[in-house]
Design a protein around this motif. Structure first.
Motif, short mmCIF file in Angstrom:
data_model
loop_
_atom_site.label_atom_id
_atom_site.label_comp_id
_atom_site.label_asym_id
_atom_site.label_seq_id
_atom_site.Cartn_x
_atom_site.Cartn_y
_atom_site.Cartn_z
N TYR A 192 1.06 -0.83 0.24
CA TYR A 192 0.09 0.06 -0.22
C TYR A 192 0.98 1.16 -0.09
N PRO A 193 0.51 2.60 -0.50
CA PRO A 193 1.31 4.23 -0.40
C PRO A 193 1.77 3.87 0.44
N PRO A 218 3.55 0.60 -6.47
CA PRO A 218 3.09 1.92 -6.35
C PRO A 218 4.08 3.00 -6.78
N TYR A 219 3.25 4.41 -6.66
CA TYR A 219 4.51 5.33 -7.32
C TYR A 219 5.05 5.85 -6.26
N GLU A 220 4.78 5.76 -4.77
CA GLU A 220 5.47 5.37 -3.74
C GLU A 220 7.08 5.10 -4.00
#
Length: 877
Positions: A192-193, A218-220
């Motif tokens: 999860y982010p 995730p973009y993170e």
């Protein structure tokens, strides 16, 4: 064998750890202490020495006397600051271990030990000064304790190659972490982010490969902008790759292979330091971006097994391509892609396998690749003219893979390739004789011509003797006559499924390097050579060999597999087999061996498969003490069609450790032999064991039995008495056949505990009582036969039972309910004679049911079956 990805990632990880060990900050104040804790302990406090001795005594530590193992102590305080005990401890790592008294530890390496079934103690969180913690290759289980987030000084954490489970571990507060390796475990769930992973801003190396993460990426990940190496291989990541990877400009290694990623190949042109990009086995579509071919540092590109289309084009960049490894196989490219590739003059490894090109590939197009070592064109049509001796191909070639190419004549262009080390021409249509010049190639180490139509060898029977060939694979051809005199260097010889005749030549006993001898499905006669105990894998199945097994198995024998089934052997099992401590697989089925049950084989610590079917064995199969059988690692015991007598004691099935635990092996469906190749050209061959069993009412052949199968077959003997309830302890049991004996009493209720059970046959006994209701809820049970007993009452109603043929329950006068016609609630009517059309319909139903179980139904059915014949495949990863 490790893939190239694993080799590179592991190498990078080790190099980072090495930097830690030699840096002044880590090593200036530590002093090495020899592996013997009683010698040279200057600088260590006596109490610390005592604690170290206590810690070693918690395990079997007899293998710890190596120079690289020991402790280091601070010169001023005498406290242990560094401890390394690699590959030498066996036992359980407990929460009260003396290890956790070393409160000043900064470096701890306990990797490659055997802590099997140990959980990861939360007390590791008390070692708050740790900077390096390596617990890889230990067999640790369970979840990672949250206490590890207390190790705020930690810079390197390696928990790879264990059996750890749960979601991504809590790594908050580990702000100094630069290396994190969680690969080859069973972590699962989504990333999860808000995961604490994305707070590790100093992370240089991250390896999450070979787990079960199943979210989108995730973009993170863009927060980890210091990353140099990232591996997400072999998970369940899905969706499109976010554009954030273009921001990770320090990346040198990026592995996204073996996931479920879709869309176009991500934009990576900003990654000027990227040297390795692996996108193997995803669902990427579209074309290969032209910039990939000219990225300034990229040397390795693997896009095999995707849905890529189009052709390959160069951009207008003047930068020459640095690509050395290029893998494009198993895609859907269109048009002419060979000509652009011929411009990549630095290529050393090229894979264009299974591209399904609409035109034959001309080998002359590769003439410009002067450094090419490895060429894989498997699954494509190759121009016959370019396979001739006048073909203009790179003379540097050392490995060629031309499998499934429809080749009809032996490629004479190979004759001039004096650097050739590996030739794979398997699964073609080549006939005639193997050419004599082949054995003169000075560096040839492996020849694979499996599944062609070769019938012999050019030249004399001595032509092979001085060849450099070490691995010779002739399986599934039409070779006939006597075996040739094998190369002196031979290590693996496989010639099964041919028409070789005569005796097995004694000259093989002079081949000191030979470890694998596979001659199954031929027409050899005469005795088995006494030197078979010198080999590791011996398969002589389905020949016409005579005499008895040689009683020449010495204590140092490395034998792991011995299969002599379907011959004409007589005598007794050789008692010297008990010396083969490495033996895992023993099959002597379908011979004329006359002996009692070999209880003495329980001394073999690794024996997993024992097959005695269809011989003249006799006597009791119960131990003299009437206790458990005593084969702790046994997975398969197949003793049907003999004359065994007596009853089974109540504890008979206790302590069968292997059959009582869940299977962890991988089922790849391949038979007999698999091999893996990585892009460096390293090849690993693994010969797998197979066995044919009475399964779901049919005699079937099952492969990979050491990792994917647990079965018991006692059928067609003279056994009597009750079936022990302890049978329910064998949680991994998939097939149980006790038919055609004289068992009495009730069907054990504990059978309902066998949740993995797929096939159950108790027919033709004297069993009484009712069928346990619990069997109706065994979801994988797709075949059951309890016919011709003395059972009564209602048949349990469940999908897996009511779908069986009526013949599986008939011959029990007191049984009623589906699938029988007898109702359990209305017995007033006289039974009506069966109409002829009903009889025909029942026979048709039974035939259809038999076909259904033969192909398998439901999620529990095993893969890779072959019915009444033998298959032999090479599986390439």
């Amino acid at each position: 064998m490790a893939t190239m990805s694993e080799w590179l990632v592991r190498l990078h990880f080790l190099s980072l750890l090495l930097l830690c060990c030699v840096s002044p900050s880590s090593c200036a104040t530590i002093k090495f202490i020899t592996s013997d804790p009683l010698v040279g302990l200057v600088g260590c406090h006596p109490h610390q020495i005592k604690v170290f001795t206590q810690f070693k005594n918690e395990f079997d530590a007899r293998r710890c006397n190596h120079n690289y193992n020991g402790i280091w102590c601070d010169n001023s305080t005498g406290a242990v600051t560094k401890l390394r005990l690699r590959a030498c401890l066996t036992g359980t790592l407990k929460s009260n271990s003396s290890l956790f008294q070393f409160h000043h530890l900064r470096f701890l390496d306990l990797s490659h030990n055997n802590f099997a079934s140990s959980s990861l103690p939360s007390e590791f969180g008390n070692l708050t000064k740790l900077e390096v913690l390596s617990l890889s290759f230990n067999g640790l289980t369970g979840q990672v304790p949250s206490s590890l987030s207390s190790l705020s000084m930690l810079s390197k954490l390696d928990l790879s190659q264990n059996d750890l489970t749960g979601s991504f571990p809590l790594v908050s507060n580990l702000n100094k972490l630069t290396v994190l390796d969680l690969s080859h475990n069973h972590f699962s769930g989504a990333l999860y982010p808000n995961n604490s992973l994305f707070e590790l801003h100093h992370l240089l190396y991250l390896n999450l490969a070979f787990n079960n993460f199943n979210s989108s990426i995730p973009y993170e990940f863009s927060n980890l902008n210091q990353l140099k190496a990232l591996s997400l291989s072999s998970n369940g990541f899905s969706g499109q790759v976010p554009s954030i990877f273009s921001n990770l400009t320090r990346l040198t290694l990026l592995y996204l292979d073996r996931n479920k990623l879709i869309g176009s190949i991500p934009l990576l042109q900003n990654l000027t330091m990227l040297s390795v990009l692996n996108l193997y086995e995803n669902h990427f579509s579209g074309t290969i971006p032209s910039y990939l071919l000219t990225m300034p540092s990229l040397t390795y590109l693997d896009v095999r097994g995707n849905d890529l289309t189009g052709s390959i084009e160069f951009d207008n960049s003047s930068t020459p391509s640095r690509l050395q490894y290029m893998y494009l196989g198993n895609n859907h490219f269109e048009g002419n892609i060979i000509e652009p590739i011929s411009k990549l003059i630095n290529l050393t490894h090229l894979d264009l396998s299974f591209l399904n090109t609409s035109y034959p590939i001309d080998l002359n197009l590769f003439s410009s690749l002067k450094s090419l070592l490895h060429l894989d064109l498997s699954g494509n049509s190759i121009s016959p003219a370019s396979l001739r001796s006048d073909s203009n191909i790179p003379l540097t070639l050392a490995m060629v893979f031309f499998k499934h190419c429809g080749i009809k004549e032996f490629p004479n262009m190979l004759k001039k390739l004096h650097s050739m080390q590996f030739i794979d021409l398997s699964n073609n249509r080549i006939s005639g004789k193997l050419p004599e010049w082949l054995w003169s190639l000075p560096q040839l180490g492996t020849l694979n011509v499996v599944n062609n139509s070769f019938n012999g060898f050019e030249g004399s029977s001595e032509a092979l003797v001085n060849s450099s060939v070490r691995i010779l694979l002739l399986e599934s051809n039409n070779f006939e006559g006597a075996l040739p005199n094998l190369p002196l260097s031979i290590t693996v010889f496989s010639a099964g499924t041919n028409n070789f005749t005569g005796e097995i030549p004694l000259l093989i006993c002079n081949r000191s390097s030979l470890t694998v001898l596979d001659l199954n499905y031929n027409n050899f006669t005469g005795p088995i050579p006494q030197c078979v105990s010198n080999f590791t894998f011996v398969n002589l199945r389905k020949n016409n060999l005579e005499g008895s097994l040689p009683d020449m198995f010495c204590v140092s024998a490395s034998l792991r597999t011995l299969d002599v089934g379907y011959n004409q052997l007589t005598g007794k099992l050789p008692r010297s087999l008990r010396n083969c401590s490495s033996l895992e697989f023993l099959s002597v089925d379908n011979n004329n061996i006359k002996d009692m049950f070999p209880f003495w084989l329980k001394a073999l610590p690794n024996l997993q498969v024992l097959t005695l079917r269809s011989n003249k064995f006799y006597g009791s199969i119960s131990p003299p003490n009437q206790g458990p059988l005593g084969f702790p690692e046994l997975r398969i015991l197949e003793i049907s069609d003999n004359k065994f007598t007596g009853s089974l004691p109540p504890r008979y099935f206790e302590n069968w450790k292997a059959a009582s635990s869940s299977l962890t092996g991988k089922e790849d469906g391949s038979l007999y032999m698999v091999y893996e190749k990585n892009p460096y050209g390293l090849i690993a061959y693994t010969f797998t064991d197979h066995i044919d069993l009475q399964y779901k009412g049919l005699r079937m052949e099952q492969a990979n039995v050491l990792t994917s199968y647990c079965a018991i077959d006692f059928s067609r003997n003279l056994l009597e008495g009750q079936i022990p309830e302890s049978i329910g302890l064998l949680k991994s049991l998939i097939a149980l056949n006790l038919s055609s004996n004289a068992f009495t009493g009730h069907i054990p209720e504990s059978l309902a505990d066998l949740k993995a059970l797929e096939s159950l046959d108790m027919s033709s006994n004297k069993l009484s009582g009712s069928i346990p209701n619990g069997l109706g809820s065994v979801s994988f049970l797709s075949y059951i036969n309890v016919s011709h007993n003395q059972l009564k009452g209602e048949i349990p109603q469940g999908t897996q039972i009511t779908g069986q043929a009526r013949s599986s329950f008939e011959g029990n006068a007191g049984l009623c309910g589906l699938p029988l016609e007898e109702s359990c609630f209305d017995t007033s009517d006289e039974p009506q004679p069966q109409k002829e059309e009903d009889q025909d319909q029942e026979e048709e139903e039974e035939a259809l049911n038999l076909k259904a179980v033969a192909i398998g139904c439901g999620p529990g059915v095993l893969l890779g079956w072959a019915i009444a014949h033998k298959s032999y495949h090479l599986f390439v990863r």
